[in-house]
Design a protein around this motif. Sequence first.
Motif, PDB file in Angstrom:
ATOM      1  N   ASP A 236      -2.812  14.183 -56.606  1.00 23.16           N
ATOM      2  CA  ASP A 236      -3.239  12.805 -56.336  1.00 23.16           C
ATOM      3  C   ASP A 236      -2.393  12.127 -55.262  1.00 23.16           C
ATOM      4  O   ASP A 236      -2.533  10.925 -55.023  1.00 23.16           O
TER       5      ASP A 236
ATOM      6  N   GLY B  48      -1.002  10.370 -52.208  1.00 16.98           N
ATOM      7  CA  GLY B  48      -1.718   9.582 -51.214  1.00 16.98           C
ATOM      8  C   GLY B  48      -0.930   9.284 -49.962  1.00 16.98           C
ATOM      9  O   GLY B  48      -1.474   8.783 -48.976  1.00 16.98           O
TER      10      GLY B  48
ATOM     11  N   ASN C 215     -12.792   5.840 -51.782  1.00 17.39           N
ATOM     12  CA  ASN C 215     -11.899   6.861 -52.334  1.00 17.39           C
ATOM     13  C   ASN C 215     -11.786   8.050 -51.388  1.00 17.39           C
ATOM     14  O   ASN C 215     -12.772   8.528 -50.824  1.00 17.39           O
ATOM     15  N   ASN C 216     -10.550   8.497 -51.183  1.00 19.51           N
ATOM     16  CA  ASN C 216     -10.210   9.632 -50.315  1.00 19.51           C
ATOM     17  C   ASN C 216     -10.349   9.346 -48.825  1.00 19.51           C
ATOM     18  O   ASN C 216     -10.224  10.266 -48.007  1.00 19.51           O
TER      19      ASN C 216
ATOM     20  N   LYS D 119      -6.486   6.536 -52.793  1.00 16.75           N
ATOM     21  CA  LYS D 119      -6.847   7.066 -54.101  1.00 16.75           C
ATOM     22  C   LYS D 119      -7.196   5.915 -55.025  1.00 16.75           C
ATOM     23  O   LYS D 119      -6.339   5.075 -55.340  1.00 16.75           O
TER      24      LYS D 119
END
Length: 339
Positions: free
Chosen positions: A179, A181, A314-315, A337
């Motif tokens: 996860d 970031g 997101n992403n 994220k």
Amino acid sequence: MILSIPQGARILATGSAVPDLCINNQHLSQIVETSDDWIVNRTGIKERRILADKEKSIIDLASSASMNALQKASMKPLDIDLIILATSSPNDLFGSAGQLQASIGAHKAIAFDLTAACSGFVLAIVTATQFIQNGSYNNILVVGADVLSKWINWTDRSTCILFGDAAGAAIVQSCSQEDNGILGFQLNTDGKKAYQLSIPYEQNNYKTINNKTLKIVQGQFKHIVMNGKEVYKFAVSHVPVSILQCLNSLNILPKDIHWLLLHQANERILHAVANRLSISPNKIISNLSKYGNTSAASIPLALDEALNSQKIANNDIIVISGFGAGLTWGTVVIKWKCK
């Protein structure tokens, strides 16, 4: 620099705060010889917020932004381990992070100031990430806040049209490597050109009356001075190089990024940097027209507004770059994220 990490870090939530007083270009034209067209054409700025309330300080702005971020993250102030306040206009020359800690009730957190002007938020995010990745802390509150209206010569047209006051906050939290970031960063400083943008200290000879043998040299800080043309040339030449170096280290192409978030200094700089990187203007995140140059607050303020408007998904890969006094500049690449 690619981050070789045993522990991931990500921005969990953001917050922001601006003063109530809004001064538009028409108002400024009554103070100095200028016009709305002149300012907009050269900077892209239409208005700015100024902290004019004598009962308020940078701590009030920083506290509001911080509490906003904490609320979005569903966290309590006591959950924060460390506070990094990026500012060049502290409420106390010894530092204001401790005052911020007390104001929001984050009594378990260590707190310190980081001074790097318009690059301050980028350096603070990188610093916070290092603390997380070496296992020192889990929840870090990073705040970029400045009230440069206190240091402006309001009769100087070259600077008074540019700056505004604001605060922006981000909570950086430890996470799994999957996860993570905060993908990488790249930082630079050229101290030989520090005089191009500064708040210089001016000495004047002062001798104490009560003790003739003691000679004390004292002085005071002056107003912001800036060589606009040189700062512009510095930004459009050095910032794209920093971004490319950071992207190359991560094997990411400019065309693959989703958003370009630069320090909000001048609209011409934003578009010139994007153009040099062959990045579409549609990928530029900007709120410069509403707030002007808010120094260390500009990036987190713009990031918070972009997130609030659900512009960032997101992403999404976001290239963030700060530049300014020092002269210092730097880039951090993040992957957003969602919680």
